[in-house]
Enzyme design. Structure first.
Site, PDB file in Angstrom:
ATOM      1  N   HIS A  13      35.868  43.056  29.913  1.00  0.00           N
ATOM      2  CA  HIS A  13      36.135  43.545  28.245  1.00  0.00           C
ATOM      3  C   HIS A  13      35.127  42.693  27.606  1.00  0.00           C
ATOM      4  O   HIS A  13      34.226  43.235  26.732  1.00  0.00           O
ATOM      5  CB  HIS A  13      37.615  43.155  27.771  1.00  0.00           C
TER       6      HIS A  13
ATOM      7  N   HIS B 282      42.912  36.676  31.180  1.00  0.00           N
ATOM      8  CA  HIS B 282      41.821  36.197  31.426  1.00  0.00           C
ATOM      9  C   HIS B 282      41.909  34.618  31.105  1.00  0.00           C
ATOM     10  O   HIS B 282      42.434  34.217  30.096  1.00  0.00           O
ATOM     11  CB  HIS B 282      40.688  36.851  30.623  1.00  0.00           C
TER      12      HIS B 282
END
Length: 277
Positions: free
Chosen positions: A178, A227
């Protein structure tokens, strides 16, 4: 006596010629001065972009090597746990609306949204008749996505299990897809669109909005626990370096008149050869 008169006549003629040609020389120099200054500013910008890209590339290499050796573990753990309620790692800090906002914002870095944004940007340039710039934008965003997938496969880092995930994820972790893809798409499109704008304020606004969007998307990935912070930093580094590279390429192509020039770039054009559009 005749020789003296002849010498005086020659001196007077030379003085008169100098007086007549000097304004022309000065005027010629003044006419070319803006072009010289523009060239120097352009070369300085290109050098700054190159150095910035090199620094980002080094930052990614450093993060990758430290990640591989486990040196980022303490840093990653501290930030991930710091964004959760003490004693309840399943609950993020902040009000409920912040959690909802982070879920919405993180979707802006997903494949569907980024593909849609890329297609709309290319379509916008085509409607403006900037066909070569549209082609470069398509190649830049598509090529960046391929680079991102290759890097993920190369490092093959698993997702963090330090805190529970607040959204579902299935792919690998390093670098953050992302963060990287949003930087590649939004920053690349912003840089290439800015190359078509003549006013510096508009260029700064377009690029500034893209930077803010990329930073927010990256933060959302850490906030949602999907993440490691080092994943996001690496993704930003790759994406920003790619955008700078595309900016350098676009600048070089415009200098060689291979793609369309910025709108409103008429001041220099009037003093030199007409630019191709």
């Amino acid at each position: 006596m005749g020789e003296i008169v002849h010498a005086a006549s020659l001196a007077s003629a030379r003085h008169s010629a100098k007086r007549e040609t000097s304004p022309a020389i000065v005027h010629c120099g003044i006419m070319h001065l803006p072009r010289v200054l523009t060239f120097l500013r352009r070369e300085q910008r290109l050098l700054a972009l190159f150095l910035g890209g090199a620094a980002l590339g080094f930052a990614f290499w450093k993060l990758a090597s430290e990640m591989a050796e486990g040196d980022t573990e303490a840093f990653d753990r501290a930030i991930l746990t710091g964004l959760r309620v003490p004693g309840d790692l399943a609950t993020p800090i902040g009000p409920e609306w912040l959690h909802t906002a982070m879920v919405d914002i993180t979707a802006l870095g997903g494949v569907t949204v980024l593909t849609l944004v890329s297609v709309l940007a290319v379509a916008f340039l085509l409607l403006l008749g900037r066909y070569r710039q549209a082609l470069l934008t398509a190649v830049a965003t598509g090529g960046g996505s391929i680079v991102g997938k290759l890097l993920k496969s190369l490092f093959a880092r698993e997702r963090p299990e330090i805190v529970p995930h607040l959204v579902e994820v299935t792919s690998l972790s390093f670098p953050s897809g992302h963060s990287m893809n949003s930087a590649i798409v939004y920053l690349t499109i912003a840089v290439l669109l800015a190359r078509g704008l003549a006013e510096s304020r508009l260029r700064a606004f377009v690029i500034g909005i893209a930077v803010l969007l990329v930073l927010t998307i990256g933060f959302s990935r850490v906030y949602l626990g999907v993440h490691f912070p080092s994943d996001v930093l690496a993704g930003w580094s790759v994406g920003a370096a790619w955008a700078l590279l595309m900016g350098l390429i676009a600048s070089a192509l415009q200098r060689d008149h291979q793609i369309e020039q910025p709108e409103g770039d008429n001041v220099i054009r009037e003093q030199g050869a007409p630019l191709k559009r």
